[in-house]
Enzyme design. Structure first.
Site, PDB file in Angstrom:
ATOM      1  N   GLN A 133     -10.407  -6.012  17.687  1.00  0.00           N
ATOM      2  CA  GLN A 133     -10.021  -4.937  16.776  1.00  0.00           C
ATOM      3  C   GLN A 133      -8.604  -5.098  16.253  1.00  0.00           C
ATOM      4  O   GLN A 133      -8.204  -4.416  15.300  1.00  0.00           O
ATOM      5  CB  GLN A 133     -10.162  -3.582  17.454  1.00  0.00           C
ATOM      6  CG  GLN A 133      -9.166  -3.305  18.563  1.00  0.00           C
ATOM      7  CD  GLN A 133      -9.469  -2.031  19.324  1.00  0.00           C
ATOM      8  OE1 GLN A 133     -10.456  -1.930  20.038  1.00  0.00           O
ATOM      9  NE2 GLN A 133      -8.596  -1.035  19.164  1.00  0.00           N
ATOM     10  N   CYS A 139     -11.518   1.170  18.014  1.00  0.00           N
ATOM     11  CA  CYS A 139     -12.481   0.891  19.085  1.00  0.00           C
ATOM     12  C   CYS A 139     -13.809   1.607  18.859  1.00  0.00           C
ATOM     13  O   CYS A 139     -14.881   1.080  19.175  1.00  0.00           O
ATOM     14  CB  CYS A 139     -11.898   1.297  20.430  1.00  0.00           C
ATOM     15  SG  CYS A 139     -11.431   3.055  20.539  1.00  0.00           S
ATOM     16  N   GLU A 164     -17.818  -3.401  11.163  1.00  0.00           N
ATOM     17  CA  GLU A 164     -16.917  -2.319  11.569  1.00  0.00           C
ATOM     18  C   GLU A 164     -16.110  -1.816  10.375  1.00  0.00           C
ATOM     19  O   GLU A 164     -15.811  -0.624  10.274  1.00  0.00           O
ATOM     20  CB  GLU A 164     -15.954  -2.799  12.658  1.00  0.00           C
ATOM     21  CG  GLU A 164     -16.608  -3.135  13.982  1.00  0.00           C
ATOM     22  CD  GLU A 164     -17.248  -4.510  14.000  1.00  0.00           C
ATOM     23  OE1 GLU A 164     -18.175  -4.718  14.821  1.00  0.00           O
ATOM     24  OE2 GLU A 164     -16.820  -5.376  13.190  1.00  0.00           O
ATOM     25  N   GLU A 200     -21.621  -7.890   9.064  1.00  0.00           N
ATOM     26  CA  GLU A 200     -20.236  -8.353   9.192  1.00  0.00           C
ATOM     27  C   GLU A 200     -19.932  -9.436   8.173  1.00  0.00           C
ATOM     28  O   GLU A 200     -18.854  -9.470   7.581  1.00  0.00           O
ATOM     29  CB  GLU A 200     -20.013  -8.890  10.608  1.00  0.00           C
ATOM     30  CG  GLU A 200     -18.577  -9.259  10.924  1.00  0.00           C
ATOM     31  CD  GLU A 200     -17.792  -8.079  11.453  1.00  0.00           C
ATOM     32  OE1 GLU A 200     -16.762  -7.753  10.828  1.00  0.00           O
ATOM     33  OE2 GLU A 200     -18.205  -7.482  12.455  1.00  0.00           O
ATOM     34  N   ASP A 253     -11.441   6.620  29.961  1.00  0.00           N
ATOM     35  CA  ASP A 253      -9.990   6.748  30.057  1.00  0.00           C
ATOM     36  C   ASP A 253      -9.431   5.348  30.281  1.00  0.00           C
ATOM     37  O   ASP A 253      -9.562   4.786  31.365  1.00  0.00           O
ATOM     38  CB  ASP A 253      -9.632   7.680  31.220  1.00  0.00           C
ATOM     39  CG  ASP A 253      -8.120   7.744  31.473  1.00  0.00           C
ATOM     40  OD1 ASP A 253      -7.348   7.226  30.643  1.00  0.00           O
ATOM     41  OD2 ASP A 253      -7.726   8.310  32.522  1.00  0.00           O
ATOM     42  N   HIS A 256      -4.282   3.509  31.383  1.00  0.00           N
ATOM     43  CA  HIS A 256      -3.442   3.054  32.485  1.00  0.00           C
ATOM     44  C   HIS A 256      -3.036   1.586  32.337  1.00  0.00           C
ATOM     45  O   HIS A 256      -3.751   0.776  31.750  1.00  0.00           O
ATOM     46  CB  HIS A 256      -4.176   3.270  33.812  1.00  0.00           C
ATOM     47  CG  HIS A 256      -4.584   4.689  34.026  1.00  0.00           C
ATOM     48  ND1 HIS A 256      -3.742   5.632  34.552  1.00  0.00           N
ATOM     49  CD2 HIS A 256      -5.741   5.339  33.731  1.00  0.00           C
ATOM     50  CE1 HIS A 256      -4.364   6.796  34.601  1.00  0.00           C
ATOM     51  NE2 HIS A 256      -5.578   6.644  34.099  1.00  0.00           N
ATOM     52  N   HIS A 279     -10.870   5.808  24.734  1.00  0.00           N
ATOM     53  CA  HIS A 279     -11.247   4.462  24.299  1.00  0.00           C
ATOM     54  C   HIS A 279     -12.761   4.305  24.350  1.00  0.00           C
ATOM     55  O   HIS A 279     -13.398   4.703  25.331  1.00  0.00           O
ATOM     56  CB  HIS A 279     -10.581   3.416  25.201  1.00  0.00           C
ATOM     57  CG  HIS A 279     -10.776   2.005  24.767  1.00  0.00           C
ATOM     58  ND1 HIS A 279     -10.463   1.562  23.491  1.00  0.00           N
ATOM     59  CD2 HIS A 279     -11.258   0.913  25.419  1.00  0.00           C
ATOM     60  CE1 HIS A 279     -10.725   0.269  23.392  1.00  0.00           C
ATOM     61  NE2 HIS A 279     -11.221  -0.145  24.545  1.00  0.00           N
ATOM     62  N   ASN A 298     -15.577  -5.037  25.784  1.00  0.00           N
ATOM     63  CA  ASN A 298     -14.446  -4.430  25.089  1.00  0.00           C
ATOM     64  C   ASN A 298     -14.274  -5.101  23.724  1.00  0.00           C
ATOM     65  O   ASN A 298     -14.993  -6.046  23.394  1.00  0.00           O
ATOM     66  CB  ASN A 298     -13.181  -4.580  25.935  1.00  0.00           C
ATOM     67  CG  ASN A 298     -12.107  -3.559  25.589  1.00  0.00           C
ATOM     68  OD1 ASN A 298     -12.256  -2.772  24.652  1.00  0.00           O
ATOM     69  ND2 ASN A 298     -11.024  -3.575  26.329  1.00  0.00           N
TER      70      ASN A 298
END
Length: 332
Positions: A133, A139, A164, A200, A253, A256, A279, A298
Protein backbone atom coordinates in the site's frame (compact mmCIF):
# COMPACT_ATOMS: atom_id res chain seq x y z
CA UNK A 1 31.11 38.57 27.64
CA UNK A 2 30.01 38.14 23.99
CA UNK A 3 32.63 35.41 23.56
CA UNK A 4 31.27 33.59 26.60
CA UNK A 5 27.70 33.75 25.24
CA UNK A 6 28.82 32.41 21.88
CA UNK A 7 30.70 29.54 23.54
CA UNK A 8 27.68 28.79 25.76
CA UNK A 9 25.38 28.68 22.73
CA UNK A 10 27.83 26.46 20.83
CA UNK A 11 28.19 24.00 23.72
CA UNK A 12 24.41 23.89 24.16
CA UNK A 13 23.92 23.10 20.47
CA UNK A 14 26.54 20.35 20.61
CA UNK A 15 25.06 18.77 23.74
CA UNK A 16 21.52 18.84 22.31
CA UNK A 17 22.52 17.40 18.91
CA UNK A 18 21.63 13.78 18.23
CA UNK A 19 24.32 11.37 19.42
CA UNK A 20 24.92 8.54 17.01
CA UNK A 21 26.57 5.27 17.89
CA UNK A 22 29.56 5.19 15.51
CA UNK A 23 29.64 1.39 15.69
CA UNK A 24 26.35 1.38 13.81
CA UNK A 25 27.51 3.56 10.90
CA UNK A 26 28.03 0.61 8.54
CA UNK A 27 24.74 -1.01 9.56
CA UNK A 28 22.90 2.27 8.95
CA UNK A 29 24.38 2.48 5.45
CA UNK A 30 23.49 -1.14 4.72
CA UNK A 31 19.93 -0.59 5.92
CA UNK A 32 19.50 2.58 3.83
CA UNK A 33 20.80 0.79 0.74
CA UNK A 34 18.62 -2.26 1.39
CA UNK A 35 15.43 -0.16 1.45
CA UNK A 36 16.51 2.65 -0.95
CA UNK A 37 16.29 5.33 1.73
CA UNK A 38 17.45 8.90 1.08
CA UNK A 39 17.05 11.94 3.32
CA UNK A 40 17.59 15.68 3.31
CA UNK A 41 20.71 16.63 5.24
CA UNK A 42 18.77 18.01 8.22
CA UNK A 43 16.43 15.02 8.33
CA UNK A 44 18.98 12.23 8.36
CA UNK A 45 20.21 12.96 11.88
CA UNK A 46 16.93 12.48 13.65
CA UNK A 47 15.88 9.61 11.36
CA UNK A 48 19.09 7.88 12.41
CA UNK A 49 18.24 8.43 16.09
CA UNK A 50 14.74 6.97 15.62
CA UNK A 51 16.33 4.03 13.79
CA UNK A 52 18.81 3.37 16.60
CA UNK A 53 16.07 3.58 19.23
CA UNK A 54 13.92 1.07 17.34
CA UNK A 55 16.95 -1.21 16.85
CA UNK A 56 17.58 -1.33 20.59
CA UNK A 57 13.93 -2.17 21.33
CA UNK A 58 13.98 -4.96 18.75
CA UNK A 59 17.20 -6.41 20.14
CA UNK A 60 15.78 -6.35 23.68
CA UNK A 61 12.56 -8.03 22.56
CA UNK A 62 14.46 -10.78 20.74
CA UNK A 63 16.67 -11.34 23.77
CA UNK A 64 13.51 -11.81 25.83
CA UNK A 65 12.17 -14.14 23.11
CA UNK A 66 15.27 -16.32 23.46
CA UNK A 67 14.48 -16.60 27.18
CA UNK A 68 10.89 -17.68 26.48
CA UNK A 69 9.11 -14.43 27.29
CA UNK A 70 7.61 -13.94 23.80
CA UNK A 71 6.22 -16.29 21.12
CA UNK A 72 7.40 -14.16 18.19
CA UNK A 73 10.47 -12.30 16.99
CA UNK A 74 10.87 -8.76 15.70
CA UNK A 75 13.10 -7.52 12.90
CA UNK A 76 14.37 -4.31 11.33
CA UNK A 77 12.32 -3.50 8.22
CA UNK A 78 11.53 -0.50 6.02
CA UNK A 79 9.59 1.12 8.88
CA UNK A 80 12.59 1.28 11.20
CA UNK A 81 13.09 5.04 10.73
CA UNK A 82 9.51 5.87 11.75
CA UNK A 83 8.20 6.73 15.20
CA UNK A 84 5.21 4.83 16.55
CA UNK A 85 2.95 7.88 16.15
CA UNK A 86 4.13 8.57 12.60
CA UNK A 87 3.69 4.93 11.67
CA UNK A 88 0.15 4.77 13.02
CA UNK A 89 -0.87 7.92 11.17
CA UNK A 90 0.52 6.80 7.82
CA UNK A 91 -0.09 3.04 7.81
CA UNK A 92 -3.21 2.42 9.91
CA UNK A 93 -6.14 3.50 7.74
CA UNK A 94 -9.16 1.61 9.03
CA UNK A 95 -12.05 3.87 10.04
CA UNK A 96 -13.72 2.59 13.23
CA UNK A 97 -17.15 4.05 12.46
CA UNK A 98 -19.18 3.83 9.29
CA UNK A 99 -20.38 7.10 7.76
CA UNK A 100 -23.11 5.39 5.77
CA UNK A 101 -25.34 2.51 6.83
CA UNK A 102 -25.01 -0.52 4.61
CA UNK A 103 -26.92 -3.77 4.84
CA UNK A 104 -25.12 -7.08 4.86
CA UNK A 105 -26.36 -10.52 5.74
CA UNK A 106 -25.10 -12.59 8.67
CA UNK A 107 -22.85 -15.59 8.06
CA UNK A 108 -24.64 -18.89 8.61
CA UNK A 109 -22.53 -22.00 8.74
CA UNK A 110 -23.59 -25.04 6.68
CA UNK A 111 -25.50 -27.75 8.51
CA UNK A 112 -23.50 -30.63 10.00
CA UNK A 113 -20.28 -28.68 9.48
CA UNK A 114 -17.05 -30.27 10.62
CA UNK A 115 -14.19 -27.86 10.04
CA UNK A 116 -10.69 -29.15 9.25
CA UNK A 117 -7.90 -28.76 11.79
CA UNK A 118 -6.03 -26.41 9.47
CA UNK A 119 -6.73 -24.38 6.33
CA UNK A 120 -4.43 -22.42 4.03
CA UNK A 121 -6.18 -20.92 1.00
CA UNK A 122 -2.85 -19.86 -0.51
CA UNK A 123 -2.24 -23.50 -1.41
CA UNK A 124 -5.59 -23.71 -3.21
CA UNK A 125 -4.99 -20.70 -5.47
CA UNK A 126 -7.34 -18.25 -3.73
CA UNK A 127 -4.74 -15.63 -2.81
CA UNK A 128 -2.82 -13.13 -4.97
CA UNK A 129 0.80 -12.22 -4.13
CA UNK A 130 1.40 -9.80 -1.25
CA UNK A 131 0.86 -6.18 -2.30
CA UNK A 132 2.24 -2.89 -1.00
CA UNK A 133 0.00 0.00 0.00
CA UNK A 134 3.02 2.32 0.30
CA UNK A 135 2.81 5.38 2.56
CA UNK A 136 -0.94 5.63 2.13
CA UNK A 137 -3.56 4.60 4.70
CA UNK A 138 -5.41 2.43 2.18
CA UNK A 139 -5.32 -0.91 4.03
CA UNK A 140 -9.13 -1.06 3.83
CA UNK A 141 -8.93 -1.21 0.01
CA UNK A 142 -6.40 -4.06 0.05
CA UNK A 143 -8.42 -6.08 2.53
CA UNK A 144 -11.49 -5.53 0.34
CA UNK A 145 -9.80 -6.70 -2.87
CA UNK A 146 -8.26 -9.66 -1.05
CA UNK A 147 -11.60 -11.18 -0.11
CA UNK A 148 -13.09 -10.23 -3.49
CA UNK A 149 -10.23 -12.03 -5.25
CA UNK A 150 -10.81 -15.11 -3.14
CA UNK A 151 -14.52 -15.28 -3.86
CA UNK A 152 -13.94 -14.63 -7.56
CA UNK A 153 -11.57 -17.59 -7.66
CA UNK A 154 -14.05 -19.73 -5.76
CA UNK A 155 -16.76 -18.94 -8.32
CA UNK A 156 -14.69 -19.04 -11.53
CA UNK A 157 -11.37 -20.76 -10.68
CA UNK A 158 -9.64 -17.67 -12.08
CA UNK A 159 -7.31 -15.66 -9.83
CA UNK A 160 -7.47 -12.01 -10.89
CA UNK A 161 -5.75 -9.18 -9.05
CA UNK A 162 -8.37 -6.47 -8.48
CA UNK A 163 -7.94 -2.70 -8.35
CA UNK A 164 -7.45 -0.94 -5.02
CA UNK A 165 -7.10 2.36 -6.88
CA UNK A 166 -10.58 1.90 -8.31
CA UNK A 167 -11.90 1.63 -4.75
CA UNK A 168 -9.87 4.61 -3.56
CA UNK A 169 -10.95 6.88 -6.41
CA UNK A 170 -14.59 5.86 -6.65
CA UNK A 171 -15.99 4.72 -3.28
CA UNK A 172 -15.96 8.16 -1.65
CA UNK A 173 -19.77 8.43 -1.80
CA UNK A 174 -19.89 5.26 0.34
CA UNK A 175 -17.86 7.00 3.07
CA UNK A 176 -14.29 5.97 2.18
CA UNK A 177 -11.44 8.47 2.05
CA UNK A 178 -8.65 7.02 -0.07
CA UNK A 179 -5.30 7.50 1.68
CA UNK A 180 -7.11 8.90 4.70
CA UNK A 181 -8.79 5.61 5.53
CA UNK A 182 -11.99 3.73 4.96
CA UNK A 183 -13.97 0.58 5.73
CA UNK A 184 -14.14 -2.77 4.00
CA UNK A 185 -17.93 -3.08 3.91
CA UNK A 186 -18.12 0.33 2.21
CA UNK A 187 -15.82 -1.10 -0.44
CA UNK A 188 -18.12 -4.09 -0.89
CA UNK A 189 -21.12 -1.77 -1.07
CA UNK A 190 -19.45 0.26 -3.83
CA UNK A 191 -18.72 -2.87 -5.89
CA UNK A 192 -22.30 -4.08 -5.40
CA UNK A 193 -23.95 -0.75 -6.32
CA UNK A 194 -21.48 0.01 -9.13
CA UNK A 195 -22.00 -3.39 -10.71
CA UNK A 196 -18.34 -4.29 -10.65
CA UNK A 197 -14.69 -3.44 -10.06
CA UNK A 198 -11.86 -3.10 -12.56
CA UNK A 199 -8.82 -5.35 -12.61
CA UNK A 200 -5.47 -4.23 -11.21
CA UNK A 201 -3.94 -4.46 -14.67
CA UNK A 202 -6.45 -2.00 -16.14
CA UNK A 203 -6.56 0.37 -13.14
CA UNK A 204 -3.14 0.20 -11.39
CA UNK A 205 -2.38 1.33 -7.86
CA UNK A 206 -0.76 4.77 -7.40
CA UNK A 207 -0.55 5.02 -3.58
CA UNK A 208 -2.16 8.45 -3.77
CA UNK A 209 -5.61 9.97 -4.18
CA UNK A 210 -6.58 11.05 -7.68
CA UNK A 211 -9.97 12.56 -6.69
CA UNK A 212 -11.49 11.39 -9.96
CA UNK A 213 -13.10 8.06 -10.76
CA UNK A 214 -11.77 6.27 -13.85
CA UNK A 215 -13.81 3.07 -13.57
CA UNK A 216 -14.29 1.51 -17.01
CA UNK A 217 -17.01 -1.09 -17.40
CA UNK A 218 -15.04 -2.70 -20.22
CA UNK A 219 -12.43 -3.83 -17.68
CA UNK A 220 -14.88 -4.96 -15.02
CA UNK A 221 -13.57 -8.19 -13.48
CA UNK A 222 -16.17 -9.08 -10.82
CA UNK A 223 -19.86 -8.73 -9.92
CA UNK A 224 -21.10 -9.46 -6.41
CA UNK A 225 -24.54 -10.07 -4.95
CA UNK A 226 -23.91 -8.47 -1.56
CA UNK A 227 -21.75 -9.24 1.45
CA UNK A 228 -21.94 -10.96 4.82
CA UNK A 229 -20.75 -10.24 8.35
CA UNK A 230 -19.21 -12.71 10.77
CA UNK A 231 -20.85 -12.63 14.25
CA UNK A 232 -18.76 -10.12 16.20
CA UNK A 233 -16.17 -11.42 18.61
CA UNK A 234 -16.58 -15.11 17.78
CA UNK A 235 -13.34 -16.80 16.74
CA UNK A 236 -15.31 -20.01 16.27
CA UNK A 237 -17.57 -18.38 13.69
CA UNK A 238 -14.57 -16.78 12.01
CA UNK A 239 -12.88 -20.18 11.78
CA UNK A 240 -16.00 -21.75 10.29
CA UNK A 241 -16.28 -18.92 7.77
CA UNK A 242 -12.62 -19.22 6.75
CA UNK A 243 -12.99 -22.99 6.41
CA UNK A 244 -16.14 -22.90 4.29
CA UNK A 245 -16.03 -19.57 2.43
CA UNK A 246 -12.39 -18.68 1.83
CA UNK A 247 -10.29 -15.62 2.77
CA UNK A 248 -12.10 -13.23 5.12
CA UNK A 249 -11.57 -9.48 5.57
CA UNK A 250 -10.95 -8.51 9.21
CA UNK A 251 -9.86 -5.46 11.15
CA UNK A 252 -7.37 -5.44 14.01
CA UNK A 253 -5.49 -3.28 16.49
CA UNK A 254 -2.11 -2.86 14.78
CA UNK A 255 -0.99 0.20 16.72
CA UNK A 256 1.86 -1.38 18.67
CA UNK A 257 5.61 -1.37 18.01
CA UNK A 258 5.48 -5.15 18.19
CA UNK A 259 3.22 -5.22 15.11
CA UNK A 260 5.26 -2.61 13.27
CA UNK A 261 8.36 -4.81 13.52
CA UNK A 262 6.85 -8.32 13.58
CA UNK A 263 9.06 -10.82 11.78
CA UNK A 264 8.19 -14.42 12.71
CA UNK A 265 6.44 -16.67 15.21
CA UNK A 266 2.91 -16.46 16.61
CA UNK A 267 1.99 -12.88 17.44
CA UNK A 268 0.31 -12.27 20.79
CA UNK A 269 0.21 -8.73 22.20
CA UNK A 270 -0.99 -8.33 25.79
CA UNK A 271 -1.75 -4.64 25.30
CA UNK A 272 -3.88 -5.19 22.17
CA UNK A 273 -7.47 -3.95 22.13
CA UNK A 274 -10.33 -6.01 20.74
CA UNK A 275 -12.39 -2.86 20.13
CA UNK A 276 -9.98 -0.08 19.09
CA UNK A 277 -9.39 -1.30 15.56
CA UNK A 278 -7.24 0.63 13.10
CA UNK A 279 -5.97 -1.70 10.39
CA UNK A 280 -7.68 -3.97 7.84
CA UNK A 281 -6.08 -7.24 6.76
CA UNK A 282 -7.07 -10.63 5.28
CA UNK A 283 -7.35 -13.97 7.09
CA UNK A 284 -6.35 -16.65 4.57
CA UNK A 285 -6.27 -19.65 6.90
CA UNK A 286 -5.45 -21.03 10.32
CA UNK A 287 -3.35 -23.78 11.84
CA UNK A 288 -1.53 -25.14 14.87
CA UNK A 289 2.11 -25.57 15.84
CA UNK A 290 2.84 -25.05 19.53
CA UNK A 291 -0.35 -22.97 19.65
CA UNK A 292 -3.31 -22.08 17.47
CA UNK A 293 -2.79 -19.28 14.96
CA UNK A 294 -4.46 -17.33 12.16
CA UNK A 295 -2.64 -16.90 8.84
CA UNK A 296 -3.01 -13.21 7.98
CA UNK A 297 -2.06 -11.44 4.76
CA UNK A 298 -0.96 -7.83 5.17
CA UNK A 299 -0.44 -5.12 2.55
CA UNK A 300 2.96 -3.75 3.60
CA UNK A 301 5.03 -5.62 0.98
CA UNK A 302 7.05 -8.82 1.41
CA UNK A 303 9.68 -6.79 3.30
CA UNK A 304 7.40 -6.80 6.34
CA UNK A 305 6.73 -9.77 8.60
CA UNK A 306 7.02 -13.33 7.33
CA UNK A 307 7.21 -12.52 3.61
CA UNK A 308 4.28 -10.13 4.01
CA UNK A 309 2.27 -12.37 6.37
CA UNK A 310 1.74 -12.54 10.12
CA UNK A 311 0.71 -15.54 12.19
CA UNK A 312 -1.62 -14.17 14.88
CA UNK A 313 -2.66 -15.92 18.08
CA UNK A 314 -5.95 -17.80 17.70
CA UNK A 315 -8.43 -18.70 20.45
CA UNK A 316 -6.83 -16.32 22.93
CA UNK A 317 -9.72 -14.04 23.86
CA UNK A 318 -9.99 -12.45 20.40
CA UNK A 319 -6.52 -10.96 20.70
CA UNK A 320 -6.13 -7.66 18.78
CA UNK A 321 -9.83 -7.87 17.82
CA UNK A 322 -9.26 -10.23 14.90
CA UNK A 323 -12.82 -11.60 15.17
CA UNK A 324 -14.55 -8.32 16.03
CA UNK A 325 -15.34 -7.19 12.48
CA UNK A 326 -15.09 -9.92 9.84
CA UNK A 327 -16.83 -9.81 6.46
CA UNK A 328 -16.72 -11.19 2.93
CA UNK A 329 -18.48 -10.59 -0.43
CA UNK A 330 -21.18 -12.90 -1.75
CA UNK A 331 -21.18 -14.26 -5.29
CA UNK A 332 -24.18 -16.46 -6.04
Amino acid sequence: MLHLLVMTFYMSAVLSAPRRDPQLDQHWELWMNRYNKTYHEKEEGWRRMVWEKNLKKIELHNLEHSMGKHTYRLGMNHFADMTKEEFRQIMNGYKPKAEKKVNGTLFKKPSFLKVPASVDWRREGYVTPVKDQGQCASCWAFSTTGSLEGQLFRATRRLVSLSEQNLMDCSGPMGNHGCNGGRVEMGFQYVYENGGLDSEASYPYLATEVHKCFYNESYNAIIIDGFAYIPSGSEKDLMEAVATVGPISVSIDASHKSFQFYQSGVYYEEDCSSEQLNHAVLVVGYGYSDQNYWIVKNSWSENWGNNGYIYMAKDRCNNCGIATEGSYPIIL
